[in-house]
Design a protein around this motif. Structure first.
Motif, PDB file in Angstrom:
ATOM      1  N   ASP A  21       0.844  -1.197   0.000  1.00 45.38           N
ATOM      2  CA  ASP A  21       0.000   0.000   0.000  1.00 45.38           C
ATOM      3  C   ASP A  21       0.877   1.243   0.000  1.00 45.38           C
ATOM      4  O   ASP A  21       1.177   1.800   1.048  1.00 45.38           O
ATOM      5  CB  ASP A  21      -0.914   0.007   1.232  1.00 45.38           C
ATOM      6  N   ALA A  22       1.275   1.669  -1.178  1.00 43.36           N
ATOM      7  CA  ALA A  22       2.156   2.825  -1.309  1.00 43.36           C
ATOM      8  C   ALA A  22       1.334   4.078  -1.553  1.00 43.36           C
ATOM      9  O   ALA A  22       0.344   4.048  -2.274  1.00 43.36           O
ATOM     10  CB  ALA A  22       3.127   2.612  -2.455  1.00 43.36           C
ATOM     11  N   ASN A  23       1.757   5.179  -0.940  1.00 41.17           N
ATOM     12  CA  ASN A  23       1.059   6.450  -1.124  1.00 41.17           C
ATOM     13  C   ASN A  23       1.433   7.132  -2.428  1.00 41.17           C
ATOM     14  O   ASN A  23       0.590   7.736  -3.078  1.00 41.17           O
ATOM     15  CB  ASN A  23       1.374   7.398   0.036  1.00 41.17           C
ATOM     16  N   TYR A  25       3.930   5.719  -4.967  1.00 34.07           N
ATOM     17  CA  TYR A  25       4.379   4.875  -6.066  1.00 34.07           C
ATOM     18  C   TYR A  25       3.523   3.618  -6.167  1.00 34.07           C
ATOM     19  O   TYR A  25       2.909   3.202  -5.201  1.00 34.07           O
ATOM     20  CB  TYR A  25       5.848   4.462  -5.870  1.00 34.07           C
ATOM     21  N   ILE A  26       3.513   2.978  -7.315  1.00 31.97           N
ATOM     22  CA  ILE A  26       2.813   1.714  -7.501  1.00 31.97           C
ATOM     23  C   ILE A  26       3.830   0.591  -7.327  1.00 31.97           C
ATOM     24  O   ILE A  26       4.698   0.396  -8.168  1.00 31.97           O
ATOM     25  CB  ILE A  26       2.160   1.638  -8.889  1.00 31.97           C
ATOM     26  N   VAL A  27       3.742  -0.121  -6.227  1.00 29.34           N
ATOM     27  CA  VAL A  27       4.697  -1.194  -5.973  1.00 29.34           C
ATOM     28  C   VAL A  27       4.047  -2.570  -6.036  1.00 29.34           C
ATOM     29  O   VAL A  27       4.746  -3.569  -6.060  1.00 29.34           O
ATOM     30  CB  VAL A  27       5.419  -1.021  -4.617  1.00 29.34           C
ATOM     31  N   ASN A  28       2.721  -2.642  -6.104  1.00 27.17           N
ATOM     32  CA  ASN A  28       2.065  -3.944  -6.125  1.00 27.17           C
ATOM     33  C   ASN A  28       2.285  -4.693  -7.434  1.00 27.17           C
ATOM     34  O   ASN A  28       1.944  -5.853  -7.552  1.00 27.17           O
ATOM     35  CB  ASN A  28       0.576  -3.833  -5.823  1.00 27.17           C
ATOM     36  N   ARG A  29       2.879  -4.062  -8.426  1.00 29.39           N
ATOM     37  CA  ARG A  29       3.219  -4.732  -9.676  1.00 29.39           C
ATOM     38  C   ARG A  29       4.564  -5.459  -9.588  1.00 29.39           C
ATOM     39  O   ARG A  29       4.823  -6.349 -10.389  1.00 29.39           O
ATOM     40  CB  ARG A  29       3.285  -3.726 -10.823  1.00 29.39           C
ATOM     41  N   VAL A  30       5.402  -5.066  -8.644  1.00 23.89           N
ATOM     42  CA  VAL A  30       6.744  -5.656  -8.544  1.00 23.89           C
ATOM     43  C   VAL A  30       7.019  -6.331  -7.204  1.00 23.89           C
ATOM     44  O   VAL A  30       8.022  -7.033  -7.070  1.00 23.89           O
ATOM     45  CB  VAL A  30       7.842  -4.600  -8.825  1.00 23.89           C
ATOM     46  N   GLY A  57      15.714  -3.480  -7.495  1.00 29.30           N
ATOM     47  CA  GLY A  57      15.024  -2.218  -7.296  1.00 29.30           C
ATOM     48  C   GLY A  57      15.195  -1.764  -5.869  1.00 29.30           C
ATOM     49  O   GLY A  57      15.441  -2.570  -4.968  1.00 29.30           O
ATOM     50  N   GLY A  58      15.054  -0.462  -5.631  1.00 28.85           N
ATOM     51  CA  GLY A  58      15.142   0.096  -4.289  1.00 28.85           C
ATOM     52  C   GLY A  58      13.762   0.408  -3.762  1.00 28.85           C
ATOM     53  O   GLY A  58      12.964   1.060  -4.440  1.00 28.85           O
ATOM     54  N   TYR A  59      13.458  -0.060  -2.569  1.00 26.55           N
ATOM     55  CA  TYR A  59      12.127   0.109  -1.987  1.00 26.55           C
ATOM     56  C   TYR A  59      12.251   0.574  -0.543  1.00 26.55           C
ATOM     57  O   TYR A  59      13.169   0.168   0.167  1.00 26.55           O
ATOM     58  CB  TYR A  59      11.349  -1.214  -2.038  1.00 26.55           C
ATOM     59  N   TYR A  60      11.290   1.401  -0.106  1.00 25.56           N
ATOM     60  CA  TYR A  60      11.269   1.862   1.271  1.00 25.56           C
ATOM     61  C   TYR A  60      11.201   0.673   2.226  1.00 25.56           C
ATOM     62  O   TYR A  60      10.511  -0.319   1.965  1.00 25.56           O
ATOM     63  CB  TYR A  60      10.077   2.772   1.532  1.00 25.56           C
ATOM     64  N   LYS A  61      11.866   0.785   3.354  1.00 19.99           N
ATOM     65  CA  LYS A  61      11.885  -0.281   4.344  1.00 19.99           C
ATOM     66  C   LYS A  61      10.530  -0.509   4.987  1.00 19.99           C
ATOM     67  O   LYS A  61      10.282  -1.578   5.539  1.00 19.99           O
ATOM     68  CB  LYS A  61      12.921   0.029   5.433  1.00 19.99           C
ATOM     69  N   GLU A  62       9.634   0.448   4.880  1.00 19.09           N
ATOM     70  CA  GLU A  62       8.314   0.326   5.514  1.00 19.09           C
ATOM     71  C   GLU A  62       7.472  -0.805   4.921  1.00 19.09           C
ATOM     72  O   GLU A  62       6.519  -1.249   5.544  1.00 19.09           O
ATOM     73  CB  GLU A  62       7.542   1.637   5.410  1.00 19.09           C
ATOM     74  N   TYR A  63       7.826  -1.300   3.749  1.00 16.85           N
ATOM     75  CA  TYR A  63       7.078  -2.391   3.126  1.00 16.85           C
ATOM     76  C   TYR A  63       7.493  -3.768   3.632  1.00 16.85           C
ATOM     77  O   TYR A  63       6.872  -4.763   3.268  1.00 16.85           O
ATOM     78  CB  TYR A  63       7.261  -2.387   1.597  1.00 16.85           C
ATOM     79  N   PHE A  64       8.529  -3.837   4.466  1.00 15.10           N
ATOM     80  CA  PHE A  64       9.134  -5.127   4.824  1.00 15.10           C
ATOM     81  C   PHE A  64       9.316  -5.285   6.318  1.00 15.10           C
ATOM     82  O   PHE A  64       9.333  -4.320   7.071  1.00 15.10           O
ATOM     83  CB  PHE A  64      10.528  -5.254   4.172  1.00 15.10           C
ATOM     84  N   GLU A  65       9.479  -6.547   6.715  1.00 12.49           N
ATOM     85  CA  GLU A  65       9.926  -6.907   8.058  1.00 12.49           C
ATOM     86  C   GLU A  65      10.998  -7.977   7.900  1.00 12.49           C
ATOM     87  O   GLU A  65      11.058  -8.658   6.876  1.00 12.49           O
ATOM     88  CB  GLU A  65       8.761  -7.439   8.903  1.00 12.49           C
TER      89      GLU A  65
END
Length: 67
Positions: A21-23, A25-30, A57-65
């Motif tokens: 759930d990105a504010n 960027y669209i990340v649900n495709r990758v 790719g580089g992604y914010y840490k908030e999407y992961f644990e």
């Protein structure tokens, strides 16, 4: 020039995607929620990992644990 050999680098750690759930960027495709990814590099704000497209790719840490 670390980006030239990311696929060949050793994995730093594994993380699990908890949401896409990105504010901005669209990340649900990758990224897929619930899937584990291999982190190739890490900064204070981002994980650089091989995503569903097979590219790094580089992604914010908030999407992961930590897995």
């Amino acid at each position: 020039m670390i980006h030239l050999n990311w696929h060949d680098r050793a994995t730093v750690k594994r993380v699990k995607c908890v949401h896409t759930d990105a504010n901005k960027y669209i990340v649900n495709r990758v990224l897929t929620a619930g899937k584990e990814y291999e982190v190739k590099n890490e900064t204070e704000e981002f994980y650089f990992l091989i995503d569903n497209t097979g590219k790094v790719g580089g992604y914010y840490k908030e999407y992961f644990e930590n897995a």
